[in-house]
Scaffold this active site. Sequence first.
Site, mmCIF file in Angstrom:
data_model
loop_
_atom_site.group_PDB
_atom_site.id
_atom_site.type_symbol
_atom_site.label_atom_id
_atom_site.label_comp_id
_atom_site.label_asym_id
_atom_site.label_seq_id
_atom_site.Cartn_x
_atom_site.Cartn_y
_atom_site.Cartn_z
ATOM 1 N N GLU A 166 0.805 -1.236 0.000
ATOM 2 C CA GLU A 166 0.000 0.000 0.000
ATOM 3 C C GLU A 166 0.837 1.284 0.000
ATOM 4 O OE1 GLU A 166 -2.735 -0.482 3.271
ATOM 5 O OE2 GLU A 166 -3.483 -2.386 2.501
ATOM 6 N N ASN A 207 1.966 -5.255 -3.114
ATOM 7 C CA ASN A 207 0.572 -5.563 -2.768
ATOM 8 C C ASN A 207 -0.196 -4.269 -2.498
ATOM 9 O OD1 ASN A 207 -1.368 -7.713 -2.034
ATOM 10 N ND2 ASN A 207 -1.238 -6.882 0.038
ATOM 11 N N HIS A 244 -10.684 -5.884 -1.992
ATOM 12 C CA HIS A 244 -11.695 -5.659 -0.942
ATOM 13 C C HIS A 244 -12.828 -4.879 -1.607
ATOM 14 C CE1 HIS A 244 -9.193 -7.021 2.376
ATOM 15 N NE2 HIS A 244 -8.206 -6.236 1.973
ATOM 16 N N GLU A 273 -6.501 -10.557 -0.980
ATOM 17 C CA GLU A 273 -7.286 -10.297 0.242
ATOM 18 C C GLU A 273 -8.776 -10.221 -0.090
ATOM 19 O OE1 GLU A 273 -5.703 -6.960 2.447
ATOM 20 O OE2 GLU A 273 -3.631 -7.523 2.012
ATOM 21 N N ASP A 275 -12.531 -10.084 -0.378
ATOM 22 C CA ASP A 275 -13.799 -10.144 0.350
ATOM 23 C C ASP A 275 -14.743 -9.164 -0.342
ATOM 24 O OD1 ASP A 275 -12.715 -7.746 1.377
ATOM 25 O OD2 ASP A 275 -12.522 -8.507 3.418
HETATM 26 O O1 G2I Z 1 -7.485 -3.528 6.577
HETATM 27 C C1 G2I Z 1 -7.708 -4.686 5.841
HETATM 28 C C2 G2I Z 1 -6.440 -5.176 5.200
HETATM 29 C C3 G2I Z 1 -5.947 -4.190 4.150
HETATM 30 N N1 G2I Z 1 -4.755 -4.678 3.490
HETATM 31 C C4 G2I Z 1 -3.653 -5.061 4.376
HETATM 32 C C5 G2I Z 1 -4.135 -6.023 5.457
HETATM 33 O O2 G2I Z 1 -3.076 -6.319 6.343
HETATM 34 C C6 G2I Z 1 -5.309 -5.462 6.213
HETATM 35 O O3 G2I Z 1 -5.681 -6.425 7.192
HETATM 36 C C7 G2I Z 1 -6.172 -5.911 8.399
HETATM 37 C C8 G2I Z 1 -6.525 -7.090 9.304
HETATM 38 O O4 G2I Z 1 -7.560 -7.836 8.685
HETATM 39 C C9 G2I Z 1 -7.008 -6.574 10.653
HETATM 40 O O5 G2I Z 1 -7.163 -7.675 11.554
HETATM 41 O O6 G2I Z 1 -5.200 -5.121 8.993
HETATM 42 C C10 G2I Z 1 -5.671 -4.516 10.191
HETATM 43 C C11 G2I Z 1 -4.595 -3.554 10.713
HETATM 44 O O7 G2I Z 1 -3.361 -4.220 10.874
HETATM 45 C C12 G2I Z 1 -5.999 -5.593 11.232
HETATM 46 O O8 G2I Z 1 -6.589 -4.983 12.345
HETATM 47 C C13 G2I Z 1 -5.959 -5.191 13.571
HETATM 48 C C14 G2I Z 1 -6.427 -4.101 14.518
HETATM 49 O O9 G2I Z 1 -6.002 -2.854 14.013
HETATM 50 C C15 G2I Z 1 -5.833 -4.336 15.872
HETATM 51 O O10 G2I Z 1 -6.350 -3.382 16.768
HETATM 52 C C16 G2I Z 1 -6.166 -5.732 16.356
HETATM 53 O O11 G2I Z 1 -5.500 -5.995 17.578
HETATM 54 O O12 G2I Z 1 -6.335 -6.464 14.071
HETATM 55 C C17 G2I Z 1 -5.716 -6.761 15.306
HETATM 56 C C18 G2I Z 1 -6.058 -8.205 15.686
HETATM 57 O O13 G2I Z 1 -7.448 -8.385 15.689
#
Ligand code: G2I
Length: 442
Positions: A166, A207, A244, A273, A275
């Site tokens: 990104e 990515n 997404h 990714e 969805d």
């Molecule tokens: O935002 C969706 C995706 C966009 N592209 C890059 C991906 O890496 C991203 O994935 C999301 C995860 O699905 C989330 O799970 O990235 C977020 C930020 O890293 C993730 O969220 C984090 C929350 O920010 C945290 O507060 C939490 O502790 O998920 C963590 C675990 O649930």
Amino acid sequence: MTGRLLAGSRVVRRTLVLGAVAALATGLAVAGTPRANAAADTLGAAAAQTGRYFGTAISASKLGDPVYTAIAGREFTMVTPENEMKLDATEPRQGVFNFGPGDRVYDWAAQNGKQVRGHTLLWHSGQPQWLQNLSGSALRQAMIDHIDGVMAHYKGKIYAWDVVNEAFADGTGGRRNSNFQRTGDDWIEHAFRAARAADPAAKLCYNDYNIENWTSAKTQSVYTMVKDFRSRGVPIDCVGIQAHFTSGNPYPGDFRTTLRNFAALGVDVQITELDIQGAPPATYADVVTDCLTVPRCTGVTVWGVRDTDSWRSGDTPLLFDGDGDKKPAYTAVLDALNAAVPGPSPSPTPSPAGSCTATLSAGAKWPDRYNLGVTVTGSDDWIVTMTVPRPAKIIATWNVSARWNPTTNVMTARPDGHGDSWGVTIKHHGNRTWPTVSCRHA
Ligand code: G2I
């Protein structure tokens, strides 16, 4: 002969491999009409019949949930740690690495015969405080040290790394303003060069999201960067397109054009990714079919298992509902994958009562090839058909009489008097997705 012996001395190994190749070669002249594959009943197996993987994001924190692991174990052949290999997880203090959570996901994947996409080395988000406090050459050095440290730990184990995630801005198509960007425009190419040196076996991906629509400024900017990297020999092997989709960012009708145009630069493309808000079955099928029409689209990953596992669970965007049941979108994706199998529909051969089963098990692994054990039950006079996802090839067999058809990439195997347990060596050529097998009575 045994598969274990194959890993023995060079002399022994050469003898066995040559013997097996000779046995396989006898099949070349007599290979029959290509047969269509039977419809597969999991996403991973159906994708493997087309030479592709089908993956999911996995969270270490959910690996104790038996419903979650049952679905993930059954359906997917590729795993992306959802958060566990990000910067804040792997280097919480400068120079102090923590691979615990990442290893938990990696180990589960490896123990279940799945490959892993590494996600992600450099991202503007999810940065630990110490990194946010750096700038200039100190930050640039910390970026390279991070790549070196994480990739050294997982060296030889990762199918593809999202080296940079990104880095472009929405709308304008310029670079995203981030601390990394403020170290200079060349940070991305330096990251890719460091990554290649750290693990030459991993595919190296850029990515991003909102690069699905071919005409958008952001897509064009990423395309221009990849084209420039390819022309100057900056090591980049793949482009990950996140996909997404929401009502505000819908699936675009020209998605296939985007995949095709990136692939034409000489890189793989992967849907990384996926969805879709509300999980409309037709849209899911369209996305997967788009990938199937582009030979260098090597796989699709959905961003989570059940709707309740999703980062945007309110949108119910995935293939399984909160109970772990298959949604209509699941069936649409499976049908789309099965529809891609070339050749005529298989004639419905009635399977005799107690028809046989061939089961695969992991054997020894080398950087360029791996062994699989095969155990047949339910018959002692069987014919096993093994379809190998291209470009992988079977290069040796033991305890079985085998014919290899290079046109269809299918091996047909029959008993050779050594019983019902036998094996193969597969040279993977970068595709470590296991073959699919079927068994019938002779
Ligand atoms: O935002 C969706 C995706 C966009 N592209 C890059 C991906 O890496 C991203 O994935 C999301 C995860 O699905 C989330 O799970 O990235 C977020 C930020 O890293 C993730 O969220 C984090 C929350 O920010 C945290 O507060 C939490 O502790 O998920 C963590 C675990 O649930």
